[in-house]
Design an enzyme around this catalytic site. Structure first.
Site, PDB file in Angstrom:
ATOM      1  N   GLU A 111       0.808  -1.196  -0.284  1.00 16.08           N
ATOM      2  CA  GLU A 111       0.119   0.262  -0.062  1.00 16.08           C
ATOM      3  C   GLU A 111       0.754   1.020   0.080  1.00 16.08           C
ATOM      4  O   GLU A 111       0.076   1.965  -0.546  1.00 16.08           O
ATOM      5  CB  GLU A 111      -0.744  -0.285   1.179  1.00 16.08           C
ATOM      6  CG  GLU A 111      -1.512   0.933   0.949  1.00 16.08           C
ATOM      7  CD  GLU A 111      -2.902   1.486   1.950  1.00 16.08           C
ATOM      8  OE1 GLU A 111      -3.265   0.436   3.137  1.00 16.08           O
ATOM      9  OE2 GLU A 111      -3.785   1.853   2.223  1.00 16.08           O
ATOM     10  N   ASP A 171      -5.315  -4.982  -0.105  1.00 17.33           N
ATOM     11  CA  ASP A 171      -7.007  -5.679   1.011  1.00 17.33           C
ATOM     12  C   ASP A 171      -6.883  -7.305   1.159  1.00 17.33           C
ATOM     13  O   ASP A 171      -8.335  -7.333   2.399  1.00 17.33           O
ATOM     14  CB  ASP A 171      -7.642  -4.450   0.871  1.00 17.33           C
ATOM     15  CG  ASP A 171      -7.251  -2.877   1.045  1.00 17.33           C
ATOM     16  OD1 ASP A 171      -6.625  -2.548   1.510  1.00 17.33           O
ATOM     17  OD2 ASP A 171      -7.890  -2.222   0.146  1.00 17.33           O
ATOM     18  N   ASP A 206      -0.609  -4.997   3.141  1.00 16.00           N
ATOM     19  CA  ASP A 206      -1.046  -4.061   3.431  1.00 16.00           C
ATOM     20  C   ASP A 206      -0.260  -4.370   5.048  1.00 16.00           C
ATOM     21  O   ASP A 206      -0.956  -4.871   6.035  1.00 16.00           O
ATOM     22  CB  ASP A 206      -2.774  -4.035   3.633  1.00 16.00           C
ATOM     23  CG  ASP A 206      -2.725  -2.535   4.042  1.00 16.00           C
ATOM     24  OD1 ASP A 206      -2.548  -1.990   4.264  1.00 16.00           O
ATOM     25  OD2 ASP A 206      -4.688  -2.348   4.150  1.00 16.00           O
ATOM     26  N   THR A 233      -7.061   1.097   9.344  1.00 15.31           N
ATOM     27  CA  THR A 233      -6.514   2.116  10.300  1.00 15.31           C
ATOM     28  C   THR A 233      -6.946   2.033  10.539  1.00 15.31           C
ATOM     29  O   THR A 233      -6.720   3.873  12.408  1.00 15.31           O
ATOM     30  CB  THR A 233      -6.109   3.001   8.591  1.00 15.31           C
ATOM     31  OG1 THR A 233      -5.606   2.254   7.616  1.00 15.31           O
ATOM     32  CG2 THR A 233      -5.064   3.937   9.128  1.00 15.31           C
ATOM     33  N   ILE A 251      -0.495  -2.313   7.457  1.00 13.06           N
ATOM     34  CA  ILE A 251      -1.806  -2.262   8.648  1.00 13.06           C
ATOM     35  C   ILE A 251      -3.183  -1.907   7.836  1.00 13.06           C
ATOM     36  O   ILE A 251      -3.649  -0.799   7.049  1.00 13.06           O
ATOM     37  CB  ILE A 251      -1.256  -1.403   9.521  1.00 13.06           C
ATOM     38  CG1 ILE A 251       0.114  -1.137  10.243  1.00 13.06           C
ATOM     39  CG2 ILE A 251      -2.749  -0.956  10.655  1.00 13.06           C
ATOM     40  CD1 ILE A 251      -0.048  -0.287  10.985  1.00 13.06           C
ATOM     41  N   ASP A 252      -3.976  -3.076   7.661  1.00 10.09           N
ATOM     42  CA  ASP A 252      -5.832  -2.455   7.452  1.00 10.09           C
ATOM     43  C   ASP A 252      -5.996  -2.886   8.364  1.00 10.09           C
ATOM     44  O   ASP A 252      -5.901  -3.899   9.659  1.00 10.09           O
ATOM     45  CB  ASP A 252      -5.776  -4.339   6.603  1.00 10.09           C
ATOM     46  CG  ASP A 252      -7.596  -3.583   5.249  1.00 10.09           C
ATOM     47  OD1 ASP A 252      -7.214  -2.611   5.350  1.00 10.09           O
ATOM     48  OD2 ASP A 252      -7.862  -4.968   6.089  1.00 10.09           O
TER      49      ASP A 252
END
Ligand code: 2AM
Ligand code: CA
Length: 319
Positions: A79, A247, A99, A104, A101-102
């Site tokens: 990302e 994602d 990703d 957020t 940190i999915d």
């Protein structure tokens, strides 16, 4: 034909490595989330943007560095790196799709549904997925042909879905459905999503046109964890417009290996094939494994419900 050939044994070795890496990244995610909540910011969303960026970048850097050291011939889509450049062309070569940190918004608020989502694409299809939620210490993983698993705390890994045999799902009215508001809150978007949610949840007997009166709707705030929950069987369906490959990449293979049916947007073919077009398509749908009944095979029920779902909701283009 890819230059790098991946065997099942190699996929298993990559899985072992990426699981350990995801757990390490999880510690960084926990540290970042705690730091944001102790920063004392009055407007947590507005004032924590820099901290979020700092941790997004730090987690992606950790993961990218480790992966490129261990697998120098593999490509990488993340990302953060995508935000800095243009859309990368997918090749047949192994490509990590990450990703850092999915979820957020959850990460900022301390709502315990944020994760690292680490996928591997090979021959243009997801073949490995690791999703780790450090807040709940839940780790979901799968490799192509090897089944999907959940490891929780220090308990032994459990094969997904949790219900064995899987329960039938006769209609949308009995479904628990994952939905998201997403980041685009323009009038057009909230009206179309809101209308879709109204039809899914509303009682047709009271005048809700196209109302399905599903059991309920849930918003976890993380696309990756929505896929994981459908794989697990805790959610029956997840529908999304606006997501990117990082994602959903890990979630797709975990879901497929748990017997889910994964689809793209309304007009995408119902073949459970998540190719390059579906990966980048930004419209996604997944339905859990459904048991066969005397009158209908589980896979036919999955397809029937996907069609019924898409006849119910609005279709629209993401920004
Ligand atoms: P994020 O938490 O990393 O931003 C919520 O709808 C889920 O979709 C989250 O997993 C969110 O990821 C992801 N998402 C990312 N971009 C999105 C977009 N433009 N619209 C909707 N969802 C998006
Ligand atoms: Ca994301």
């Amino acid at each position: 034909m890819a230059n790098v050939q991946l065997t099942q044994t190699e996929l298993q070795a990559i899985l072992n490595y990426t699981v350990a890496l995801a757990r390490e990244a999880g510690l960084l995610i926990l540290e970042g989330s705690a730091k944001i909540r102790s920063s004392g910011a009055a407007d947590v969303k507005k004032n924590s943007v820099d901290l979020v960026t700092e941790y997004d970048v730090a987690v992606e850097r950790l993961v990218k560095d480790r992966l490129s050291e261990k697998y120098p011939d593999f490509k990488f889509i993340g990302e953060e790196s995508f935000a800095a450049g243009s859309r990368p062309e997918l090749t047949d070569e192994p490509t990590f799709c990450v990703d850092p940190i999915d979820g957020t918004t959850n990460f900022i608020h301390g709502f315990p549904y944020a994760c690292i989502s680490l996928g591997l694409i090979y021959l243009k299809r997801p073949v490995l997925g690791v999703i780790y939620n450090p807040f709940l210490n839940q780790l979901y993983s799968a490799i192509l042909g090897g089944g999907a698993y959940l490891e929780q705390a220090s308990l032994p890994a459990i094969r997904l879905p949790l219900a064995n045999p899987p329960r039938p799902l006769p209609s949308l009215s009995q479904a628990l459905i994952g939905i998201e508001w997403g980041s685009d809150r323009s009038l057009e978007m909230v009206e179309k999503k809101g209308e879709s949610f109204k039809r899914l949840a509303g009682d047709p007997a009271t005048g809700v046109v196209k109302g399905k009166m599903a059991h309920s709707l849930r918003s976890l705030g993380s696309a990756a964890l929505n896929y994981a929950l459908v794989a697990q069987g805790g959610l029956d369906i997840y529908w999304e417009i606006g997501t990117w490959p990082w994602d959903i990449c890990a979630g797709v293979i975990i879901a497929q290996e748990a017997g889910c049916f994964v689809a793209g947007g309304r007009d995408a073919p119902l073949d459970n094939d998540v190719n390059e077009r579906v990966l980048w398509g930004r419209k996604h749908f997944v339905i859990r494994k459904i048991g066969d009944t005397e009158t209908e095979k589980g896979v036919d029920a999955q397809k029937r419900l996907i069609k019924e779902f898409y006849e119910t909701v609005e279709d629209f283009e993401p920004k």
